[in-house]
Motif scaffolding. Structure first.
Motif, short mmCIF file in Angstrom:
data_model
loop_
_atom_site.label_atom_id
_atom_site.label_comp_id
_atom_site.label_asym_id
_atom_site.label_seq_id
_atom_site.Cartn_x
_atom_site.Cartn_y
_atom_site.Cartn_z
N LEU A 136 -0.45 -40.04 51.37
CA LEU A 136 0.86 -39.88 50.77
C LEU A 136 1.49 -38.64 51.38
CD1 LEU A 136 0.09 -40.59 46.99
CD2 LEU A 136 1.17 -42.14 48.64
N ILE A 137 2.73 -38.74 51.84
CA ILE A 137 3.39 -37.65 52.55
C ILE A 137 4.27 -36.85 51.60
CG2 ILE A 137 4.94 -37.04 54.46
CD1 ILE A 137 4.16 -39.75 55.76
N CYS A 138 3.90 -35.60 51.38
CA CYS A 138 4.69 -34.61 50.64
C CYS A 138 5.29 -35.17 49.35
CB CYS A 138 5.76 -34.02 51.56
SG CYS A 138 6.43 -32.44 50.96
N PHE A 139 6.61 -35.37 49.30
CA PHE A 139 7.34 -35.78 48.10
C PHE A 139 6.80 -37.08 47.50
CE2 PHE A 139 11.62 -37.40 46.38
CZ PHE A 139 11.56 -36.63 45.22
N GLU A 140 6.15 -37.89 48.31
CA GLU A 140 5.59 -39.16 47.81
C GLU A 140 4.57 -38.94 46.71
OE1 GLU A 140 6.17 -41.70 51.97
OE2 GLU A 140 4.17 -41.04 51.39
N LEU A 141 4.00 -37.73 46.63
CA LEU A 141 3.06 -37.41 45.56
C LEU A 141 3.63 -37.64 44.17
CD1 LEU A 141 1.27 -34.03 46.46
CD2 LEU A 141 0.25 -36.30 46.35
N ARG A 142 4.94 -37.52 44.03
CA ARG A 142 5.57 -37.54 42.72
C ARG A 142 5.80 -38.96 42.17
NH1 ARG A 142 7.54 -32.80 40.62
NH2 ARG A 142 7.83 -31.01 42.03
N PHE A 143 5.44 -39.99 42.91
CA PHE A 143 5.78 -41.35 42.52
C PHE A 143 4.53 -42.14 42.12
CE2 PHE A 143 9.18 -39.71 45.03
CZ PHE A 143 10.33 -40.19 44.42
N PRO A 144 4.35 -42.37 40.80
CA PRO A 144 3.14 -43.06 40.32
C PRO A 144 2.93 -44.43 40.94
CG PRO A 144 4.32 -42.04 38.49
CD PRO A 144 5.21 -41.90 39.70
N GLN A 145 4.04 -45.13 41.26
CA GLN A 145 3.88 -46.47 41.85
C GLN A 145 3.21 -46.41 43.22
OE1 GLN A 145 6.76 -44.86 41.34
NE2 GLN A 145 8.43 -45.57 42.67
N LEU A 146 3.37 -45.28 43.91
CA LEU A 146 2.72 -45.14 45.21
C LEU A 146 1.24 -44.81 45.07
CD1 LEU A 146 5.45 -43.28 47.33
CD2 LEU A 146 5.03 -45.74 47.10
N TRP A 147 0.87 -44.20 43.93
CA TRP A 147 -0.55 -43.93 43.68
C TRP A 147 -1.34 -45.23 43.62
CZ3 TRP A 147 -2.35 -39.22 40.48
CH2 TRP A 147 -1.62 -38.09 40.84
#
Length: 239
Positions: A136-147
């Motif tokens: 996960l790249i930087c800001f992507e950490l903040r999105f639960p759906q990407l987890w």
């Protein structure tokens, strides 16, 4: 094996950045997975995007040569059909074995004005030498759906340029990523003056190895720790 998080500053001189990165990669131990901060070779150089994209082509060829008994990951500014992307490259056995472009652009940094969004389907678990790795790249950490897209990985990479004002957010979310996924996390943040540092190697049980004064954070790990934690506290992740 070893996990290596780089915590480095980005100079305006692209060539100087590449030389420094190559020196650190060379110093890292064999049998390592090495992660550099987000676009560490160029920074967000909005006034020199084409130059950065052309430099990335040169850098890719040089970094390939260092990927012997070492897996190297970093993001680079790339260009395709006149559009610019923030693209992760993973190098192994002197080849680029995976790429994915950032899908969640940081609005406070005006990234959406200069970069094109990547494809969500490129965020996925890949296997390298029998190890399941995702990014996960930087800001992507903040999105639960990407987890959900990295669920089940053995190691999650997070290259970042995360601001100092939100340092606590970065460190808290990175640790949570390891705990929720019961996996290792390599968090690699920039050491620029306005960045939060906080780079770390985080274990599946949430143990954090970090040092804001170091350029390289190195930890020898035992992958069996993943199975042990998932068996000890079974939340349904694949073993």
């Amino acid at each position: 094996m070893n996990l290596v998080s780089l915590q480095i500053k980005t100079d305006e001189d692209f060539s100087k950045n590449l030389k420094h990165l190559k020196d650190l990669i060379t110093k890292a131990p064999q049998d390592s997975i090495i992660l550099a901060p987000e676009i560490a070779l160029s920074g967000f150089c909005y006034d020199k995007m084409q130059e950065a994209a052309e430099f990335s082509i040169k850098a890719i060829e040089q970094i390939k040569q260092l990927a012997i008994n070492k897996t190297i990951a970093l993001t680079l500014i790339t260009e395709e059909n006149g559009k610019f992307y923030n693209t992760l490259h993973i190098f192994d056995k002197q080849e680029v074995i995976h790429t994915q472009s950032k899908v969640k652009l940081f609005p406070l940094g005006n990234e959406h004005e200069y970069f094109t969004v990547g494809k969500k389907e490129d965020i996925k678990i890949i296997e390298i030498n029998g190890i399941k790795i995702a990014t996960l790249i930087c800001f992507e950490l903040r999105f639960p759906q990407l987890w959900q897209k990295v669920k089940g990985a053995d190691i999650i990479l997070n290259p970042s340029m995360w601001g100092i004002k939100r340092k606590d957010h970065y460190e808290t979310i990175s640790k949570s990523l390891a705990l929720i996924n019961q996996c290792f996390v390599i968090a690699s943040n920039s050491a620029d003056f306005n960045m939060g540092k906080g780079s770390a190697i985080i274990s599946p049980f949430g143990n954090v190895n970090k040092d804001d004064e170091k350029e390289m954070i190195i930890q020898e790990i035992d992958l069996d720790e993943i199975k042990k934690v998932r068996k000890y506290i079974n939340i349904g992740l694949d073993n």
